[in-house]
Motif scaffolding. Structure first.
Motif, short mmCIF file in Angstrom:
data_model
loop_
_atom_site.label_atom_id
_atom_site.label_comp_id
_atom_site.label_asym_id
_atom_site.label_seq_id
_atom_site.Cartn_x
_atom_site.Cartn_y
_atom_site.Cartn_z
N ARG B 125 3.14 -4.51 5.44
CA ARG B 125 3.09 -2.72 5.84
C ARG B 125 3.41 -2.42 6.88
NH1 ARG B 125 -0.77 0.02 1.50
NH2 ARG B 125 -1.86 0.86 3.36
N ASN B 160 7.63 -7.15 -0.53
CA ASN B 160 7.06 -6.02 0.58
C ASN B 160 6.01 -5.25 -0.78
OD1 ASN B 160 8.21 -2.87 0.34
ND2 ASN B 160 8.44 -4.76 3.01
N TYR B 161 7.20 -5.27 -1.59
CA TYR B 161 5.80 -4.22 -2.70
C TYR B 161 5.05 -4.94 -2.34
CZ TYR B 161 10.03 -0.63 -3.47
OH TYR B 161 10.62 0.39 -3.28
N TYR B 164 2.15 -3.54 -0.62
CA TYR B 164 2.10 -1.84 -1.44
C TYR B 164 1.43 -1.64 -2.02
CZ TYR B 164 4.59 -0.40 2.52
OH TYR B 164 4.84 -0.13 3.97
N GLU B 167 -2.96 -1.86 -2.89
CA GLU B 167 -3.85 -0.82 -3.06
C GLU B 167 -4.05 -0.16 -4.70
OE1 GLU B 167 -6.02 1.18 -1.83
OE2 GLU B 167 -5.94 -1.28 -0.12
N GLU B 214 6.75 2.47 -8.81
CA GLU B 214 7.14 1.21 -7.55
C GLU B 214 8.08 0.64 -7.63
OE1 GLU B 214 5.20 1.02 -5.06
OE2 GLU B 214 4.00 2.26 -5.14
#
Lengths: 253, 282
Positions: B125, B160-161, B164, B167, B214
């Motif tokens: 992040r 990367n995803y 994120y 969470e 997403e």
């Protein structure tokens, strides 16, 4: 009769808070014991120590021949806890039914997953339990579609289907609307009549008076009284018990 | 049920009128929104129409687009759709797995596990996705790992995803109350049975709608993979096709339309899934 549950010198600390102070008790087979006391007196913690949802800090618990010392650790300790959990059924204040499973699936989950029973046998067993609590007609519903009283009856069936030796009830009617309490208490009376050993944390004095063989009173982590209900309600030994009973009496009016 | 059947079946006229008034109001609102969308769309088309408009001294020219170029190269660009969708699906799978692991790590009480999870999330992040994608193409070969463009792209996007989305899964896992775990343990389930049978199914159900969001975002971020020049998806084709003949804009315009239409379709699928989940909400 030899005790099926034997709690010896149990202590429990939450950090620096001493919630159980050297508590001992014995419960015989087929006995119904009610555990009363003000909130915060440690009665729920004591009950939850019996199937190790709370780990006691000191002392020991013996359940149907399995004796677990609070001080022990490791794999054998965990295995023994597992066995104790198989011998106990628990009913929670908040029901804790599995919301993603139907009523029938809720009751079948233990026999199938924990005991490795085949689906067919488990289903028959589950249907029998549901029938005994009068909930068979809702077997395909999901918990969210049931009333609180119905949920609690299913929760009782879920625990009974595991064929436990001892049933632990943690304030089973405290989360219910007043008009739904009766149906749950009736099921509990029925279970008691069938000879189940029961330890019930409750505020229902009428139930304790009618069903319990013994009533234990807790105050600030200590066991202050242990008597048959008629004696306890007629002439409580401890002043604190007297105050507790007075409070309930005034509440009942 | 003290209400008789007839009473229930025929509501009072007043209630009926109120209901109709509300329905009419809603219909009017929707119609106006649709008309406004149409107007905005036409305006957008007008911007690319190549027209020149003069009002007195003031002239306004719109963007010129070579239509024959577009019709000649439309199929070439469309050929990248499959690759874009493939990358997106593979990446969201990688991301989902990583996100779940990171979320479990984040909830762990074992310090190194917790640290690994937070380190991963913080590192990812804290740096741009664009940079991460390059890093994967440039750094891995030095370690002796040679991956095809697609695989490296999928790994970069997934990593990367995943950071994120951890969470989302953390929130999902936390949404399953302590009582659920206790009930499972009380009937004798082991921690792994409890996780598999009781906690995860409920957490995943909670996580489905945000994961859909997403995925929709992912279809567009997959365009960044084009920068490395090895993955021939929509964006790569869009930039490649007109470069030699200064038709850059045409390529990008075509890609934009493809991305937009794809998003519209995915969004409608997403809202359908959400409605269905809401219906079964228990």
């Amino acid at each position: 009769m030899a005790p099926i549950v034997k709690v010896s010198n149990l202590d429990k600390y939450f950090g620096r808070l001493h919630v159980l102070k050297n508590v001992s008790l014995e419960v015989s087979e087929q006995e119904v014991v009610c555990l009363i006391g003000r909130s915060g007196s440690g009665k729920s913690t004591l009950l939850r120590c019996m199937n190790f949802l709370e780990e006691p800090s000191d002392g020991s618990i013996e359940l149907d021949g399995i004796k677990i010392e609070a001080s022990s650790k490791g794999k054998i300790h965990r295995q023994m806890i597992h066995e104790v959990r198989l011998k106990t059924g628990m009913v929670f204040q908040e029901f804790n039914l599995f919301p993603h499973m139907s009523v029938l699936e809720n009751v079948m989950e233990g026999p199938v997953i924990v005991k490795g029973m085949d689906q067919q046998t488990a289903m028959e067993l589950a249907e029998k339990s549901l029938d005994s609590v009068g909930m068979l007609f809702k077997k395909d519903e999901y918990p969210a579609r049931l009333s609180g009283g119905q949920k609690q009856r299913v929760a009782i069936a879920r625990a009974l289907t595991m064929e436990p030796k001892v049933m632990l009830f943690d304030e089973p009617t405290s989360a219910l609307d007043p008009e739904l309490i009766g149906e749950v208490l009736n099921v509990m009376k029925k279970v008691a009549k069938e000879g189940m050993t029961m330890i019930v944390v409750t505020h229902e004095m009428a139930f304790a008076r009618e069903v319990a063989d013994r009533v234990l009173v807790m105050s600030e982590g200590e066991m202050i009284e242990d008597s048959p209900p008629e004696e306890l309600f007629k002439n409580p030994k401890d002043a604190r018990t007297k105050a507790l009973i007075e409070r309930y009496r005034s509440g009942e009016q | 049920m003290s209400l008789s059947k007839e009473e229930a079946a025929s509501p009072t006229p007043q209630a009926e009128l109120l209901y109709q008034a509300q329905q009419n109001k809603e219909l009017r609102f929707r119609t106006n929104v649709a008309l406004s969308w149409l107007f905005l769309l036409l305006f957008l088309v007008f911007i690319f129409s190549g027209q020149q408009i003069s009002i007195g001294d003031w002239t306004f020219s719109t963007i010129k687009i070579d239509r024959t170029f577009i019709s000649e190269n439309l199929l070439f660009i469309a050929g990248g759709l499959g690759e874009t969708i493939r990358i997106s699906i593979l990446s969201i799978i990688v991301a989902t797995i990583l996100a779940l692991l990171a979320a479990l790590g984040r909830l762990s009480t074992v310090p190194p596990v917790y640290a690994l999870s937070t380190f991963y999330v913080s590192l990812i992040r804290g740096t741009p996705l664009y940079l991460q994608i390059f890093f994967f193409f440039l750094a891995l070969p030095q370690l002796g790992i040679f991956l095809s463009g697609t695989v490296a792209g999928v790994l970069a996007l997934g990593l990367n995803y995943g950071a994120y989305m951890s969470e989302i899964f953390r929130a999902g896992l936390s949404s399953v109350g302590k009582g659920q775990r206790e009930a499972a343990m009380a009937i004798g389930m082991t921690p792994s049975q409890t996780m598999r049978r009781i906690v995860l199914p409920q957490a995943l159900r909670f996580a489905i709608p945000p994961t859909g969001n997403e995925f929709i975002a992912m279809t567009k971020d997959s365009a960044l993979v084009a920068a490395t020049g090895f993955v021939h998806e929509l964006m790569w084709r869009a930039t490649k096709v007109g470069r030699a003949t200064f038709h850059n804009l045409e390529g990008l315009l075509m890609a934009a339309i493809f991305y937009w239409v794809m998003t519209l379709i995915l969004t409608s699928i997403q809202s359908r899934i959400e409605t269905r989940l809401a219906k079964g909400d228990r």
